[in-house]
Design a protein around this motif. Structure first.
Motif, PDB file in Angstrom:
ATOM      1  N   TYR A 196       0.778  -1.240   0.000  1.00  0.00           N
ATOM      2  CA  TYR A 196       0.000   0.000   0.000  1.00  0.00           C
ATOM      3  C   TYR A 196       0.812   1.294   0.000  1.00  0.00           C
ATOM      4  O   TYR A 196       0.387   2.282  -0.621  1.00  0.00           O
ATOM      5  CB  TYR A 196      -0.990  -0.013   1.161  1.00  0.00           C
ATOM      6  CG  TYR A 196      -2.152  -0.949   0.932  1.00  0.00           C
ATOM      7  CD1 TYR A 196      -2.441  -1.431  -0.345  1.00  0.00           C
ATOM      8  CD2 TYR A 196      -2.947  -1.391   1.976  1.00  0.00           C
ATOM      9  CE1 TYR A 196      -3.484  -2.310  -0.569  1.00  0.00           C
ATOM     10  CE2 TYR A 196      -4.007  -2.268   1.754  1.00  0.00           C
ATOM     11  CZ  TYR A 196      -4.268  -2.705   0.482  1.00  0.00           C
ATOM     12  OH  TYR A 196      -5.310  -3.575   0.261  1.00  0.00           O
ATOM     13  N   PRO A 197       1.953   1.369   0.686  1.00  0.00           N
ATOM     14  CA  PRO A 197       2.698   2.637   0.631  1.00  0.00           C
ATOM     15  C   PRO A 197       3.061   3.071  -0.792  1.00  0.00           C
ATOM     16  O   PRO A 197       2.838   4.223  -1.178  1.00  0.00           O
ATOM     17  CB  PRO A 197       3.953   2.340   1.467  1.00  0.00           C
ATOM     18  CG  PRO A 197       3.504   1.301   2.438  1.00  0.00           C
ATOM     19  CD  PRO A 197       2.572   0.426   1.653  1.00  0.00           C
ATOM     20  N   LEU A 198       3.594   2.167  -1.600  1.00  0.00           N
ATOM     21  CA  LEU A 198       3.955   2.515  -2.971  1.00  0.00           C
ATOM     22  C   LEU A 198       2.715   2.672  -3.852  1.00  0.00           C
ATOM     23  O   LEU A 198       2.682   3.524  -4.748  1.00  0.00           O
ATOM     24  CB  LEU A 198       4.891   1.465  -3.563  1.00  0.00           C
ATOM     25  CG  LEU A 198       6.299   1.397  -2.953  1.00  0.00           C
ATOM     26  CD1 LEU A 198       7.153   0.384  -3.702  1.00  0.00           C
ATOM     27  CD2 LEU A 198       6.982   2.758  -2.956  1.00  0.00           C
ATOM     28  N   LEU A 199       1.684   1.867  -3.604  1.00  0.00           N
ATOM     29  CA  LEU A 199       0.458   1.987  -4.380  1.00  0.00           C
ATOM     30  C   LEU A 199      -0.183   3.352  -4.178  1.00  0.00           C
ATOM     31  O   LEU A 199      -0.595   4.009  -5.146  1.00  0.00           O
ATOM     32  CB  LEU A 199      -0.526   0.883  -3.979  1.00  0.00           C
ATOM     33  CG  LEU A 199      -1.924   0.972  -4.600  1.00  0.00           C
ATOM     34  CD1 LEU A 199      -1.858   0.904  -6.120  1.00  0.00           C
ATOM     35  CD2 LEU A 199      -2.815  -0.136  -4.045  1.00  0.00           C
ATOM     36  N   LEU A 200      -0.268   3.821  -2.947  1.00  0.00           N
ATOM     37  CA  LEU A 200      -0.873   5.123  -2.673  1.00  0.00           C
ATOM     38  C   LEU A 200      -0.065   6.251  -3.307  1.00  0.00           C
ATOM     39  O   LEU A 200      -0.629   7.214  -3.829  1.00  0.00           O
ATOM     40  CB  LEU A 200      -0.991   5.330  -1.162  1.00  0.00           C
ATOM     41  CG  LEU A 200      -2.011   4.437  -0.452  1.00  0.00           C
ATOM     42  CD1 LEU A 200      -1.952   4.655   1.061  1.00  0.00           C
ATOM     43  CD2 LEU A 200      -3.420   4.712  -0.970  1.00  0.00           C
ATOM     44  N   ARG A 201       1.233   6.129  -3.287  1.00  0.00           N
ATOM     45  CA  ARG A 201       2.074   7.151  -3.928  1.00  0.00           C
ATOM     46  C   ARG A 201       1.873   7.150  -5.442  1.00  0.00           C
ATOM     47  O   ARG A 201       1.834   8.201  -6.078  1.00  0.00           O
ATOM     48  CB  ARG A 201       3.537   6.920  -3.572  1.00  0.00           C
ATOM     49  CG  ARG A 201       3.878   7.256  -2.124  1.00  0.00           C
ATOM     50  CD  ARG A 201       5.270   6.793  -1.754  1.00  0.00           C
ATOM     51  NE  ARG A 201       6.288   7.467  -2.575  1.00  0.00           N
ATOM     52  CZ  ARG A 201       7.578   7.134  -2.555  1.00  0.00           C
ATOM     53  NH1 ARG A 201       7.987   6.120  -1.783  1.00  0.00           N
ATOM     54  NH2 ARG A 201       8.436   7.783  -3.302  1.00  0.00           N
ATOM     55  N   ALA A 202       1.720   5.952  -6.009  1.00  0.00           N
ATOM     56  CA  ALA A 202       1.465   5.861  -7.451  1.00  0.00           C
ATOM     57  C   ALA A 202       0.118   6.490  -7.802  1.00  0.00           C
ATOM     58  O   ALA A 202      -0.008   7.230  -8.779  1.00  0.00           O
ATOM     59  CB  ALA A 202       1.514   4.402  -7.901  1.00  0.00           C
ATOM     60  N   LEU A 203      -0.901   6.209  -7.004  1.00  0.00           N
ATOM     61  CA  LEU A 203      -2.232   6.756  -7.267  1.00  0.00           C
ATOM     62  C   LEU A 203      -2.265   8.267  -7.097  1.00  0.00           C
ATOM     63  O   LEU A 203      -3.073   8.952  -7.736  1.00  0.00           O
ATOM     64  CB  LEU A 203      -3.256   6.108  -6.331  1.00  0.00           C
ATOM     65  CG  LEU A 203      -3.530   4.625  -6.569  1.00  0.00           C
ATOM     66  CD1 LEU A 203      -4.420   4.060  -5.471  1.00  0.00           C
ATOM     67  CD2 LEU A 203      -4.178   4.411  -7.938  1.00  0.00           C
ATOM     68  N   SER A 204      -1.385   8.790  -6.261  1.00  0.00           N
ATOM     69  CA  SER A 204      -1.347  10.243  -6.055  1.00  0.00           C
ATOM     70  C   SER A 204      -0.583  10.971  -7.151  1.00  0.00           C
ATOM     71  O   SER A 204      -0.545  12.204  -7.162  1.00  0.00           O
ATOM     72  CB  SER A 204      -0.727  10.573  -4.692  1.00  0.00           C
ATOM     73  OG  SER A 204       0.661  10.268  -4.678  1.00  0.00           O
TER      74      SER A 204
END
Length: 236
Positions: A196-204
């Protein structure tokens, strides 16, 4: 308009029941080559034009299919969108079915699992579809609930299997969190911490190329933290 028709979640489940395969190589149990063309064309249209801009007319042309053929399989554009996202997401998860953890130590094997999971997620296409699904979820939450629930369940099952394969008998004796009766919860914790940390950064909006460059160090740090926690507690 027909495309705006609301459809119960049970219809969405029916429309996406076969959503498990790759474009161009549909498994035998899918509805066939026509449905495969429709879902592939729909996915690309949604990525290129967004939900509103991707009309059924455009999708029909790209799929070399008639609108009546599309509506015979999917009751509205929401159901088609959900099926296209589900098909792609499950195909990504299923790519990990043939993956086997590698490494001499438990840390190395867990790290190999984390890297494999993140690499499947941090792709331009998957992040684009994820953003669209989030943006449209408020307008047809019944579809979003099914998509997210199905993806979380399938991802959790896959993660649990990989963790089980990564742990040997000595690991099970030393780390109660890896035992079969606790494995499902442990797998969810590990997936959330790693992904989730990298996924949320990607989505942002952060650049995927930059994020991919961080995968190795990101996974190493979190695997060490996670296994340290496993050694200190039972994780519930």
């Amino acid at each position: 308009m027909r495309e705006a028709t609301k459809t119960p979640a049970r219809k969405m489940k029916s429309a996406t029941a076969g959503a498990n395969g790759r474009c161009g190589r549909p498994p035998r149990e899918l509805a066939g080559e026509v449905e495969e063309r429709i879902l592939c064309a729909a996915r690309q249209a949604f990525l290129d034009h967004g939900f509103e801009g991707a009309s059924i007319d455009k999708i029909a042309v790209a799929a070399r299919s008639g609108k009546a053929t599309i509506y015979a399989r999917f009751p509205n554009k929401q159901a088609l969108f959900a099926a296209a996202v589900m098909r792609y997401g499950l195909a990504k998860t299923d790519r990990l079915q043939n993956y086997r953890p590698v490494g001499k130590t438990l840390e190395e094997r867990f790290a190999s699992i984390g890297v494999a999971f993140i690499q499947e997620v941090l792709t331009t296409e998957w992040i684009g579809l994820f953003r669209l699904a989030i943006a449209e979820e408020s307008r047809f939450p019944e579809y979003g609930t099914v998509i997210i629930g199905t993806m979380r369940q399938r991802g959790g099952e896959t993660m649990a299997r990989l963790i089980s394969e990564a742990a040997d008998l000595d690991d099970l004796a030393k780390l109660p969190a890896l035992r079969p009766d606790r494995l499902a919860k442990t797998a969810r914790y590990f997936r959330d911490l790693i992904l989730y940390p990298l996924l949320l950064r990607a989505l942002s909006g952060e650049r995927l190329e930059s994020l991919r460059g961080e995968i190795g160090s990101h996974v190493t740090e979190r695997v060490a933290f996670f296994l340290g926690a496993c050694r200190q507690s039972s994780l519930g």
